[in-house]
Design a protein around this motif. Structure first.
Motif, PDB file in Angstrom:
ATOM      1  N   THR A  72      34.593  30.343  37.893  1.00  0.00           N
ATOM      2  CA  THR A  72      34.055  30.982  36.865  1.00  0.00           C
ATOM      3  C   THR A  72      34.881  32.334  36.894  1.00  0.00           C
ATOM      4  OG1 THR A  72      32.448  31.842  38.331  1.00  0.00           O
ATOM      5  CG2 THR A  72      31.866  29.953  37.064  1.00  0.00           C
ATOM      6  N   LYS A  73      34.506  32.964  35.649  1.00  0.00           N
ATOM      7  CA  LYS A  73      35.131  34.416  35.415  1.00  0.00           C
ATOM      8  C   LYS A  73      36.674  34.248  35.348  1.00  0.00           C
ATOM      9  CE  LYS A  73      30.893  35.968  37.889  1.00  0.00           C
ATOM     10  NZ  LYS A  73      29.917  36.602  37.331  1.00  0.00           N
ATOM     11  N   LEU A  74      37.299  33.197  34.738  1.00  0.00           N
ATOM     12  CA  LEU A  74      38.763  33.211  34.708  1.00  0.00           C
ATOM     13  C   LEU A  74      39.126  34.376  33.779  1.00  0.00           C
ATOM     14  CD1 LEU A  74      41.224  31.347  34.735  1.00  0.00           C
ATOM     15  CD2 LEU A  74      40.593  30.222  32.496  1.00  0.00           C
ATOM     16  N   ASP A  75      38.663  34.814  32.857  1.00  0.00           N
ATOM     17  CA  ASP A  75      38.994  35.894  32.137  1.00  0.00           C
ATOM     18  C   ASP A  75      39.174  37.214  32.956  1.00  0.00           C
ATOM     19  OD1 ASP A  75      36.022  37.328  31.147  1.00  0.00           O
ATOM     20  OD2 ASP A  75      35.960  35.319  31.532  1.00  0.00           O
ATOM     21  N   LYS A  76      38.546  37.383  33.854  1.00  0.00           N
ATOM     22  CA  LYS A  76      38.674  38.642  34.676  1.00  0.00           C
ATOM     23  C   LYS A  76      39.851  38.622  35.760  1.00  0.00           C
ATOM     24  CE  LYS A  76      34.075  40.136  33.715  1.00  0.00           C
ATOM     25  NZ  LYS A  76      33.750  39.254  32.650  1.00  0.00           N
ATOM     26  N   VAL A  77      40.448  37.510  35.677  1.00  0.00           N
ATOM     27  CA  VAL A  77      41.667  37.306  36.607  1.00  0.00           C
ATOM     28  C   VAL A  77      42.923  37.252  35.790  1.00  0.00           C
ATOM     29  CG1 VAL A  77      42.882  35.904  38.287  1.00  0.00           C
ATOM     30  CG2 VAL A  77      40.326  35.927  38.156  1.00  0.00           C
ATOM     31  N   LYS A  78      43.705  37.989  36.281  1.00  0.00           N
ATOM     32  CA  LYS A  78      45.219  38.423  35.546  1.00  0.00           C
ATOM     33  C   LYS A  78      45.940  36.822  35.387  1.00  0.00           C
ATOM     34  CE  LYS A  78      46.536  43.062  35.977  1.00  0.00           C
ATOM     35  NZ  LYS A  78      45.794  43.598  37.101  1.00  0.00           N
ATOM     36  N   LYS A  79      46.563  36.530  34.187  1.00  0.00           N
ATOM     37  CA  LYS A  79      47.045  35.265  34.199  1.00  0.00           C
ATOM     38  C   LYS A  79      48.188  34.789  35.292  1.00  0.00           C
ATOM     39  CE  LYS A  79      46.837  33.630  29.560  1.00  0.00           C
ATOM     40  NZ  LYS A  79      45.885  34.715  28.481  1.00  0.00           N
ATOM     41  N   ALA A  80      48.827  36.203  35.605  1.00  0.00           N
ATOM     42  CA  ALA A  80      49.832  35.732  36.794  1.00  0.00           C
ATOM     43  C   ALA A  80      49.313  35.406  37.986  1.00  0.00           C
ATOM     44  CB  ALA A  80      50.822  36.893  36.817  1.00  0.00           C
ATOM     45  N   LYS A  81      48.059  35.765  38.212  1.00  0.00           N
ATOM     46  CA  LYS A  81      47.347  35.583  39.641  1.00  0.00           C
ATOM     47  C   LYS A  81      46.676  34.354  39.713  1.00  0.00           C
ATOM     48  CE  LYS A  81      48.090  39.881  41.710  1.00  0.00           C
ATOM     49  NZ  LYS A  81      47.777  41.037  41.901  1.00  0.00           N
ATOM     50  N   ARG A  82      46.329  33.656  38.746  1.00  0.00           N
ATOM     51  CA  ARG A  82      45.252  32.477  38.555  1.00  0.00           C
ATOM     52  C   ARG A  82      45.642  31.559  39.492  1.00  0.00           C
ATOM     53  NH1 ARG A  82      43.958  32.410  32.015  1.00  0.00           N
ATOM     54  NH2 ARG A  82      42.855  34.554  31.977  1.00  0.00           N
ATOM     55  N   ASP A  83      46.774  31.064  39.561  1.00  0.00           N
ATOM     56  CA  ASP A  83      47.299  29.826  40.367  1.00  0.00           C
ATOM     57  C   ASP A  83      47.042  30.332  41.664  1.00  0.00           C
ATOM     58  OD1 ASP A  83      47.909  28.493  38.217  1.00  0.00           O
ATOM     59  OD2 ASP A  83      50.114  28.586  38.558  1.00  0.00           O
TER      60      ASP A  83
END
Length: 194
Positions: free
Chosen positions: A142-153
């Motif tokens: 959850t809370k995907l929108d709170k994580v920078k795109k570059a750090k998601r993986d």
């Protein structure tokens, strides 16, 4: 999946209160404040069927939500919240164990994990518990929108490694804010309830 009907049927504290319609059930588990209510509301496109709270530890019962007259979402009490007495925590634990071990209509569990942080010891225990009882698991970060795109993986890799996810289990990154991951979550959930 298009949700046309959703209602809370009962908040149960023991198995004699569980619905007995024989419909498939998907449990939602996760630590307090991980966003279970927000997940339910986003998945069914309702603003506040499941009550969200800034105070963790709000869900203290098994809440049965009937969806499309076809299946139930079952919101179980969040774990890992310290401000609840030991006695209350033990009562929740017994209630949850009874549900997970004895409920014949339970088809799978969504384990929600806050993507911003590595899984807690409680998250790992919960995953291992579900695997021990052969309950199919969908992990929702959850809370995907709170994580920078570059750090998601990188965050997803941390979750997979910490839980030691088995190959048959899927992980969906999800945002209750943007709806990202919703269709993917429904795709996997449909496998539980079909």
């Amino acid at each position: 999946m298009k949700v046309t009907q959703a209602e809370i049927v009962i908040s149960a504290v023991s198995k004699k209160q569980y619905p007995n319609e024989g419909l498939p059930e998907v449990a939602l588990a996760g630590r307090s404040n991980v966003g279970k209510s927000s997940f339910i509301n986003k998945m069914i496109q309702r603003k506040s069927l499941a009550r969200t709270s800034s105070k963790p530890g709000k869900t203290q019962t098994l809440n049965f939500y009937k969806i499309n007259e076809a299946f139930f979402f079952v919101d179980v009490p969040g774990y890992g919240y310290a401000k609840v007495s030991k006695k209350e925590r033990e009562a929740w634990g017994r209630m949850m164990e009874e549900y997970f071990q004895e409920r014949e209509t339970l088809e799978g569990t969504v384990l929600l994990i806050d993507m911003r942080h590595p899984p807690t010891e409680d998250d790992i225990i919960m995953y291992d518990f579900l695997k021990h009882f052969d309950i199919p698991v969908l992990i929702v970060a959850t809370k995907l929108d709170k994580v920078k795109k570059a750090k998601r993986d990188q965050h997803i890799k941390v979750i997979k490694e910490a839980l030691d996810i088995e190959p048959e289990d899927n992980l969906v990154a999800f945002s209750a804010e943007t709806g990202e991951g919703k269709d993917q979550a429904w795709k996997h959930l449909s496998e539980f309830i079909s």
